[in-house]
Design a protein around this motif. Structure first.
Motif, PDB file in Angstrom:
ATOM      1  N   ALA A   1       0.848  -1.191   0.000  1.00  0.00           N
ATOM      2  CA  ALA A   1       0.000   0.000   0.000  1.00  0.00           C
ATOM      3  C   ALA A   1       0.879   1.235   0.000  1.00  0.00           C
ATOM      4  CB  ALA A   1      -0.904   0.017   1.235  1.00  0.00           C
TER       5      ALA A   1
ATOM      6  N   ARG B   1      -7.767   1.328  -0.679  1.00  0.00           N
ATOM      7  CA  ARG B   1      -7.872  -0.043  -0.169  1.00  0.00           C
ATOM      8  C   ARG B   1      -8.018  -0.994  -1.344  1.00  0.00           C
ATOM      9  NH1 ARG B   1     -11.719   2.682   2.995  1.00  0.00           N
ATOM     10  NH2 ARG B   1     -11.128   2.835   5.165  1.00  0.00           N
TER      11      ARG B   1
ATOM     12  N   MET C   1      -8.390  -5.653   1.489  1.00  0.00           N
ATOM     13  CA  MET C   1      -8.521  -4.718   2.615  1.00  0.00           C
ATOM     14  C   MET C   1      -9.957  -4.218   2.754  1.00  0.00           C
ATOM     15  SD  MET C   1      -5.849  -4.639   4.352  1.00  0.00           S
ATOM     16  CE  MET C   1      -6.214  -3.280   5.414  1.00  0.00           C
ATOM     17  N   ARG C   2     -10.661  -4.012   1.652  1.00  0.00           N
ATOM     18  CA  ARG C   2     -12.071  -3.600   1.749  1.00  0.00           C
ATOM     19  C   ARG C   2     -12.887  -4.688   2.416  1.00  0.00           C
ATOM     20  NH1 ARG C   2     -11.171  -1.708  -3.489  1.00  0.00           N
ATOM     21  NH2 ARG C   2     -12.535  -3.270  -4.422  1.00  0.00           N
TER      22      ARG C   2
ATOM     23  N   SER D   1     -11.984  -4.847   6.106  1.00  0.00           N
ATOM     24  CA  SER D   1     -12.492  -3.678   6.830  1.00  0.00           C
ATOM     25  C   SER D   1     -13.967  -3.806   7.190  1.00  0.00           C
ATOM     26  CB  SER D   1     -12.266  -2.403   6.009  1.00  0.00           C
ATOM     27  OG  SER D   1     -10.887  -2.128   5.935  1.00  0.00           O
TER      28      SER D   1
END
Length: 156
Positions: free
Chosen positions: A94, A120, A124-125, A128
């Motif tokens: 990232a 993201r 990661m989405r 999250s």
């Protein structure tokens, strides 16, 4: 959840802006106040480029929680702002541009605003949605700002 994110945290510290800036512009000082530095006591660190300010470069590699990555100061306005190119390599790749702005206040205090942005990835989405990543990061930034303020006040 959006791919783009921005987390901004602000704290007022009991130290003048130049003292805070001194802590920010030299990555060697970060070990004294950054909560991320405490994650892995055995983390490997390297400092290259300029000693401080624009061109200062810091890289780390640590345990699974610390991961690996680098930071480089790409802009610095003495006593006012530090802009960092923050790149993570592990556990996820990232790039998170980070801007730390200092606003001098009366009485030798400083308002410090830490803003991290990025994108993201799909993983990661999804993560999250389960783990409140933004809340956890905001909490870490709050802790770091508090420690930065203590360190700057002690070394003004």
């Amino acid at each position: 959840m959006s791919a783009a994110f921005s987390i901004t945290r602000t704290a007022v510290v009991d130290a003048p802006a130049p003292a805070v800036f001194t802590q920010l512009e030299d990555f060697r000082h970060w070990r004294n106040w950054s909560v991320w530095e405490q994650i892995d006591p055995d983390m490997q660190r390297s400092f290259t480029g300029a000693e401080r300010g624009v061109g200062a470069h810091y890289a780390w590699s640590g345990n699974a929680r610390a991961g690996a990555g680098s930071m480089e100061i790409i802009d610095a306005s003495a006593g006012r702002q530090v802009v960092i190119d923050l790149r993570f390599l592990k556990p996820f790749k990232a790039t998170n541009p980070t801007v730390i702005t200092l606003e001098p206040l009366e009485g030798g205090r400083t308002e410090v605003t830490w803003r991290m942005t990025g994108q993201r990835g799909a993983l990661m989405r999804a993560l999250s949605r389960v783990v409140k990543m933004d809340d956890a990061l905001a909490h870490q930034i709050d802790q770091t700002l508090a420690e930065l303020g203590r360190e700057a006040a002690a070394n003004r």
